[in-house]
Design a protein around this motif. Structure first.
Motif, PDB file in Angstrom:
ATOM      1  N   TRP A   1      -1.172   9.615   7.336  1.00  0.00           N
ATOM      2  CA  TRP A   1      -2.498  10.020   7.797  1.00  0.00           C
ATOM      3  C   TRP A   1      -3.597   9.373   6.949  1.00  0.00           C
ATOM      4  O   TRP A   1      -4.616   8.910   7.474  1.00  0.00           O
ATOM      5  N   PHE A   2      -3.389   9.314   5.627  1.00  0.00           N
ATOM      6  CA  PHE A   2      -4.387   8.726   4.737  1.00  0.00           C
ATOM      7  C   PHE A   2      -4.652   7.272   5.097  1.00  0.00           C
ATOM      8  O   PHE A   2      -5.805   6.827   5.158  1.00  0.00           O
ATOM      9  N   TYR A   3      -3.591   6.521   5.339  1.00  0.00           N
ATOM     10  CA  TYR A   3      -3.747   5.100   5.662  1.00  0.00           C
ATOM     11  C   TYR A   3      -4.027   4.851   7.148  1.00  0.00           C
ATOM     12  O   TYR A   3      -4.311   3.730   7.550  1.00  0.00           O
TER      13      TYR A   3
ATOM     14  N   LYS B   1       0.832  -1.209   0.000  1.00  0.00           N
ATOM     15  CA  LYS B   1       0.000   0.000   0.000  1.00  0.00           C
ATOM     16  C   LYS B   1       0.868   1.262   0.000  1.00  0.00           C
ATOM     17  O   LYS B   1       0.473   2.289  -0.551  1.00  0.00           O
ATOM     18  N   THR B   2       2.048   1.173   0.604  1.00  0.00           N
ATOM     19  CA  THR B   2       2.957   2.328   0.588  1.00  0.00           C
ATOM     20  C   THR B   2       3.483   2.577  -0.817  1.00  0.00           C
ATOM     21  O   THR B   2       3.466   3.714  -1.308  1.00  0.00           O
ATOM     22  N   VAL B   3       3.928   1.525  -1.470  1.00  0.00           N
ATOM     23  CA  VAL B   3       4.458   1.658  -2.824  1.00  0.00           C
ATOM     24  C   VAL B   3       3.369   2.119  -3.791  1.00  0.00           C
ATOM     25  O   VAL B   3       3.620   2.907  -4.713  1.00  0.00           O
ATOM     26  N   ALA B   4       2.130   1.638  -3.575  1.00  0.00           N
ATOM     27  CA  ALA B   4       1.028   2.030  -4.448  1.00  0.00           C
ATOM     28  C   ALA B   4       0.783   3.529  -4.407  1.00  0.00           C
ATOM     29  O   ALA B   4       0.459   4.151  -5.422  1.00  0.00           O
ATOM     30  N   LEU B   5       0.942   4.131  -3.240  1.00  0.00           N
ATOM     31  CA  LEU B   5       0.700   5.569  -3.112  1.00  0.00           C
ATOM     32  C   LEU B   5       1.923   6.385  -3.512  1.00  0.00           C
ATOM     33  O   LEU B   5       1.810   7.425  -4.168  1.00  0.00           O
ATOM     34  N   THR B   6       3.107   5.917  -3.130  1.00  0.00           N
ATOM     35  CA  THR B   6       4.320   6.659  -3.491  1.00  0.00           C
ATOM     36  C   THR B   6       4.624   6.563  -4.979  1.00  0.00           C
ATOM     37  O   THR B   6       5.321   7.412  -5.532  1.00  0.00           O
TER      38      THR B   6
ATOM     39  N   GLY C   1      -5.814  -1.394   0.556  1.00  0.00           N
ATOM     40  CA  GLY C   1      -4.998  -1.089   1.721  1.00  0.00           C
ATOM     41  C   GLY C   1      -5.662  -0.116   2.667  1.00  0.00           C
ATOM     42  O   GLY C   1      -5.472  -0.186   3.886  1.00  0.00           O
ATOM     43  N   ARG C   2      -6.461   0.804   2.123  1.00  0.00           N
ATOM     44  CA  ARG C   2      -7.107   1.813   2.965  1.00  0.00           C
ATOM     45  C   ARG C   2      -8.418   1.327   3.574  1.00  0.00           C
ATOM     46  O   ARG C   2      -8.709   1.591   4.744  1.00  0.00           O
TER      47      ARG C   2
END
Length: 497
Positions: A112-114, A54-59, A241-242
């Motif tokens: 904060w989003f996650y 989920k981190t890689v998906a957003l970054t 992920g969220r």
């Protein structure tokens, strides 16, 4: 100035050699990634893959900007000077540094989003890898331009091995999801060292008036298109992920990764050969179309049967590769299979956009398809990861043909020619899958996962038998066989000439 006349003199031979070299290296890449995936799946938990995924998906929305689309500008242009490539190198460096800085600054917002503080430090850690990657972009583009695909493939395999070894060692020591960060840095640093040392090219200082403005404009269009394409491919991970869970995303991301792994090993090397070759056939429509259909036919001949086999033998494949704890992946794996099947050829649209320098048109096409795909992800979200997977497959089926029709407008390629190219491998792959499914329904070994090799041999035999009986199949097989006569050793050349 970079002399590419040797490519024009015998484009077919160079392209076939390049394809052969990259296919060999990608076979090694596939083995490395499959072995690394199998080991990491047993050392880490699904939630570890989920929090990293989920981190890689957003970054990734910022990560895809690190090249600025400037590598395509170097590969696509018929002629390019040392001053231009040097200027593009420093532009890449500036873009990479800006992207890394922006990403680190957005870390708190992403956490904060996650609603997950772990994301903050993962974002900060991953920011550095963006800058490292930007250092070798132009070197890699120059080697692609020179069609040094064997060297590029060997470097990719070696870098992946370094990354996986470091990740497995970290996971063995209990690093958890941080092992995946270690893998990212290990791969990036190894790529940098190997690419720069193999290319033997050093940039000069940037120069005004070097003529890079049109190249930068093309790169900007390509970057925006990459962002929209990334949203198409990763918004599902962000939503799961969220709104679902790290565990669900871990299952989903590994299903997607395992399913697309063999397709990527086929599509990526062929694309790396096809785009430079088509770029040099822009003014020869008949040769352009013939080369395009031939490349697409080869790609789907290899990719479609792999996907159909994986769907039929899903339970056994998951048990062998990932282990028993990953069996919840099977329904996701099979649901995503339709999208993966379409993915065996939809990359071919990008060949036309890139080879003809039509990045603005590609951007318009992505601007239409991206909201449709994201809307579908939201509609499937109430049913969890499985609903998102179903939405993804449905949108791939609905959008692929209109997208190709729009892409081909004004080019030598037609949808009719594409359909004719695809019908044989699709018929053979699906027919062999149905036959294997019937055999497994009565076979005594159907519950034995280690018999997956036997299943693969049976499937391959049926697939080839169908090719021998479908109209035009024998002729196509003879054509592919004739390509082997062009495969001779090629001496690599330096990047600077």
């Amino acid at each position: 100035m970079f002399d590419m006349q040797h490519v024009h003199r015998d484009l077919r031979r160079h392209s076939v050699r390049g394809a052969a070299a990259t296919m060999v290296s990608q076979a090694g890449m596939f083995c490395v990634q499959l072995a690394g995936l199998a080991l990491l799946a047993r050392l880490l938990m699904p939630a570890d893959f989920g929090v990293f995924g989920k981190t890689v998906a957003l970054t990734g929305f910022i990560t895809v900007l690190r090249s600025g689309g400037l590598s395509l500008a170097t590969v696509q242009r018929a002629e390019v000077t040392h001053a231009q490539v040097s200027t593009l190198f420093w532009l890449n460096l500036a873009v990479g540094l800006a992207a890394a800085t922006l990403l680190a600054a957005l870390g708190p917002l992403m956490a904060w989003f996650y609603r997950d503080p772990r994301v903050l430090w993962l974002v900060v850690a991953l920011a550095g890898s963006i800058f490292v990657d930007s250092l070798s972009i132009q070197h890699t583009a120059l080697m692609q331009r020179q069609m040094r695909f064997g060297t590029i493939g060997s470097i990719n395999v070696a870098a992946r091995i370094v990354g996986f070894v470091m990740a497995i060692g970290s996971a063995w020591q209990g690093a958890g999801y941080w092992a995946l960060v270690v893998q990212q840095y290990g791969t990036s640093l190894a790529m940098l060292v190997l690419v720069v040392s193999s290319c033997h090219w050093l940039p000069d200082l940037p120069r005004r008036g070097s003529g890079v403005r049109p190249m930068v404009k093309m790169g900007a269009h390509q970057s925006l298109s990459n962002v929209l394409n990334f949203a198409n491919r990763n918004m599902d991970n962000i939503l799961i992920g969220r709104f679902v869970s790290d565990v669900a995303l871990g299952f989903y991301s590994q299903a997607y990764r395992l399913l697309l792994l063999p397709v990527q090993q086929i599509n990526s090397p062929i694309s790396s050969v096809v785009v430079p070759a088509l770029s040099r056939l822009q003014d020869q429509p008949e040769r352009f179309a013939r080369f395009y259909y031939r490349a697409m036919g080869t790609m789907t001949f290899l990719g479609m049967p792999v996907i159909c086999f994986l769907l039929v033998d899903a339970h056994s494949v998951i048990r062998v590769v990932l282990g028993e704890k990953w069996l919840p992946v099977v329904p996701l794996f099979q649901t995503l299979g339709v999208a993966a099947f379409m993915g065996t050829f939809n990359v071919a649209g990008g060949w036309v956009y890139s080879a003809l320098g039509q990045t603005a048109r590609r951007l318009r096409q992505q601007a239409f398809s991206c909201p449709v795909t994201i809307g579908a992800f939201f509609s499937g979200l109430p049913w969890g990861a499985l609903g998102v997977a179903a939405a993804f497959s449905i949108t791939r089926v609905v959008l692929v043909w209109p997208a190709l029709a729009y892409c081909y407008r004004g080019s030598p390629i037609t949808t009719r020619g594409t359909f004719t190219t695809l019908i044989r491998p699709a018929t053979a792959a699906i027919g062999a899958g149905l036959a294997l499914w019937g055999i497994r329904a009565v076979a005594p070994w159907r519950d034995q996962p280690l018999w997956v090799v036997l299943d693969g041999l049976i499937y391959a035999a049926i697939y080839m038998a169908i090719w021998l009986v479908v109209p035009g199949g024998r002729a196509r097989l003879r054509e592919m066989k004739s390509l082997l006569h062009d495969l001779k050793p090629k001496t690599n050349q330096g990047c600077a000439q």
